[in-house]
Write a protein that holds these residues in place. Structure first.
Motif, PDB file in Angstrom:
ATOM      1  N   LEU A 144       0.877  -1.204   0.024  1.00 40.73           N
ATOM      2  CA  LEU A 144       0.025   0.144  -0.219  1.00 40.73           C
ATOM      3  C   LEU A 144       0.732   1.352  -0.078  1.00 40.73           C
ATOM      4  O   LEU A 144       0.404   2.317  -0.520  1.00 40.73           O
ATOM      5  N   GLU A 145       1.907   1.126   0.637  1.00 38.60           N
ATOM      6  CA  GLU A 145       2.948   2.266   0.463  1.00 38.60           C
ATOM      7  C   GLU A 145       3.287   3.035  -0.874  1.00 38.60           C
ATOM      8  O   GLU A 145       3.593   3.929  -1.140  1.00 38.60           O
ATOM      9  N   LYS A 166     -11.751   1.206   2.619  1.00 38.54           N
ATOM     10  CA  LYS A 166     -11.964   2.502   2.488  1.00 38.54           C
ATOM     11  C   LYS A 166     -11.391   3.513   3.294  1.00 38.54           C
ATOM     12  O   LYS A 166     -10.391   4.527   2.815  1.00 38.54           O
ATOM     13  N   LYS A 167     -11.205   3.126   4.436  1.00 40.09           N
ATOM     14  CA  LYS A 167     -10.572   4.004   5.598  1.00 40.09           C
ATOM     15  C   LYS A 167      -9.002   3.894   5.447  1.00 40.09           C
ATOM     16  O   LYS A 167      -8.425   4.922   5.610  1.00 40.09           O
ATOM     17  N   ILE A 168      -8.542   2.762   5.225  1.00 41.24           N
ATOM     18  CA  ILE A 168      -7.315   2.469   5.146  1.00 41.24           C
ATOM     19  C   ILE A 168      -6.715   3.074   3.664  1.00 41.24           C
ATOM     20  O   ILE A 168      -5.591   3.900   3.304  1.00 41.24           O
ATOM     21  N   LEU A 169      -7.527   2.869   2.846  1.00 44.70           N
ATOM     22  CA  LEU A 169      -7.131   3.676   1.313  1.00 44.70           C
ATOM     23  C   LEU A 169      -6.871   5.201   1.461  1.00 44.70           C
ATOM     24  O   LEU A 169      -6.216   5.801   0.847  1.00 44.70           O
ATOM     25  N   GLN A 170      -7.874   5.736   2.240  1.00 43.64           N
ATOM     26  CA  GLN A 170      -7.863   7.139   2.396  1.00 43.64           C
ATOM     27  C   GLN A 170      -6.500   7.520   3.208  1.00 43.64           C
ATOM     28  O   GLN A 170      -5.978   8.689   2.629  1.00 43.64           O
ATOM     29  N   THR A 171      -6.221   6.889   4.039  1.00 44.50           N
ATOM     30  CA  THR A 171      -5.095   7.180   4.805  1.00 44.50           C
ATOM     31  C   THR A 171      -3.881   7.095   4.013  1.00 44.50           C
ATOM     32  O   THR A 171      -2.898   7.916   3.638  1.00 44.50           O
ATOM     33  N   TYR A 172      -3.630   6.094   2.918  1.00 45.52           N
ATOM     34  CA  TYR A 172      -2.578   5.895   2.054  1.00 45.52           C
ATOM     35  C   TYR A 172      -2.649   6.993   0.812  1.00 45.52           C
ATOM     36  O   TYR A 172      -1.590   7.191   0.241  1.00 45.52           O
ATOM     37  N   VAL A 207      -8.492  13.144  21.652  1.00 41.99           N
ATOM     38  CA  VAL A 207      -8.702  14.325  21.068  1.00 41.99           C
ATOM     39  C   VAL A 207      -7.365  14.535  20.168  1.00 41.99           C
ATOM     40  O   VAL A 207      -7.474  15.355  19.107  1.00 41.99           O
ATOM     41  N   HIS A 208      -6.453  14.153  20.633  1.00 45.06           N
ATOM     42  CA  HIS A 208      -5.178  14.254  19.980  1.00 45.06           C
ATOM     43  C   HIS A 208      -4.967  13.189  19.108  1.00 45.06           C
ATOM     44  O   HIS A 208      -3.756  13.262  18.393  1.00 45.06           O
ATOM     45  N   LEU A 209      -5.795  12.118  18.768  1.00 49.51           N
ATOM     46  CA  LEU A 209      -5.306  10.945  18.117  1.00 49.51           C
ATOM     47  C   LEU A 209      -5.167  11.655  16.591  1.00 49.51           C
ATOM     48  O   LEU A 209      -5.959  12.220  15.940  1.00 49.51           O
ATOM     49  N   ASP A 210      -4.090  11.062  15.852  1.00 44.74           N
ATOM     50  CA  ASP A 210      -3.917  11.144  14.285  1.00 44.74           C
ATOM     51  C   ASP A 210      -4.333  10.031  13.661  1.00 44.74           C
ATOM     52  O   ASP A 210      -3.589   8.928  13.363  1.00 44.74           O
ATOM     53  N   LYS A 211      -5.394  10.409  13.111  1.00 45.47           N
ATOM     54  CA  LYS A 211      -6.091   9.384  12.231  1.00 45.47           C
ATOM     55  C   LYS A 211      -5.666   8.846  11.092  1.00 45.47           C
ATOM     56  O   LYS A 211      -5.787   7.990  10.155  1.00 45.47           O
ATOM     57  N   GLU A 212      -4.902  10.128  10.549  1.00 49.81           N
ATOM     58  CA  GLU A 212      -4.127   9.560   9.192  1.00 49.81           C
ATOM     59  C   GLU A 212      -2.678   8.732   9.330  1.00 49.81           C
ATOM     60  O   GLU A 212      -1.942   8.731   8.306  1.00 49.81           O
TER      61      GLU A 212
END
Ligand SMILES: [Zn+2]
Length: 188
Positions: free
Chosen positions: A74-75, A111-117, A151-156
Motif C-alpha cells: 500500500l505504501e 476505504k478507511k485505509i485507502l484514504q490514509t494511504y 482528542v489528539h489522535l492522528d487518524k491519518e
C-alpha cells in the motif's frame, strides 16, 4: 511484566503510545521499519511484512497463497486494494446475513485505509524511545491513556496509536493514570 512505552518523532511532531510484553526497543525497531516502508502493508490481506525489493514477499492468506504476494505494498500502490473494494461492492447485492455484514465491514475498513494511504502525508524523521514504564497492568493503563488523549489522535498515521500532543503531556497522563490505579487498588 509488560511495558507501556512512548515513542517520539520530533520532526513529524508525533508520539506513539503502546503496550508490549516484549522490550520497547523491539517495538521501536518495528515502528521505524513501518515508517520508512522497509516493512510494508499488503494490499490484499492488509498484513505487515518485510519487503523484498519494494514488494510484498510470498505469503499465505487463510491457507492459500495471498494475491498480494510479489505486488507493491500500500505504501507504493493502492490499485489492487481499490479493485478489491470495487469487486466487493459489486458482490453486495448477492450477499445476505453474516456474509453481507462481513463484506460491508471489510469495504468500510478498506476505504478507511485507502484514504490514509492516498493522502500519504510525508513521513519525515525517525522514531526514538522517549520513555517506558515496566508495569503489570500496562495494557489497562494503555487503554485509559488512549481514551484520555483521544482528542489528539492522528487518524491519518499509517499505523495506530499515534498522537499529536507532546511527549511531556503523554508522560504526565501515564504517570497520573498509574497513580490513580494504585490508589484504587491499595487506597494509598
Ligand atoms: Zn497479503
Amino acid at each position: 511484566m509488560a511495558f507501556i512505552y512512548i515513542l517520539e518523532n520530533q520532526d513529524a511532531q508525533r508520539i506513539k503510545i503502546g503496550a508490549t510484553h516484549n522490550h520497547p526497543n523491539d517495538r521501536l525497531l518495528d515502528i521505524n521499519r513501518m515508517w520508512q516502508a522497509v516493512k510494508g502493508r499488503c494490499q490484499i490481506c492488509l498484513s505487515w511484512r518485510m519487503l523484498v525489493n519494494g514488494r510484498m514477499p510470498k505469503h499465505v492468506l487463510s491457507m492459500n497463497h495471498c494475491a498480494g504476494s510479489g505486488e507493491p505494498p500500500l505504501e507504493y500502490s493502492t490499485k489492487l486494494a481499490e479493485k478489491q473494494t470495487i469487486d466487493l461492492q459489486g458482490q453486495l447485492p448477492w450477499l445476505s446475513g453474516s456474509d453481507l455484514r462481513s463484506a460491508s465491514k471489510r469495504i468500510k475498513n478498506l476505504k478507511k485505509i485507502l484514504q490514509t494511504y492516498k493522502e500519504n502525508p510525508i513521513r519525515i524523521g525517525g522514531w526514538q524511545l522517549r520513555a517506558s514504564f515496566p508495569i503489570d497492568s500496562a495494557y489497562q493503563i494503555e487503554e485509559l491513556v488512549h481514551k484520555a488523549l483521544a482528542v489528539h489522535l492522528d487518524k491519518e498515521a499509517p499505523f495506530g496509536e499515534v498522537f499529536s500532543c507532546s511527549a511531556e503531556e503523554a508522560i504526565s497522563t501515564i504517570e497520573e493514570t498509574i497513580s490513580q490505579m494504585k490508589y484504587k487498588s491499595t487506597g494509598l
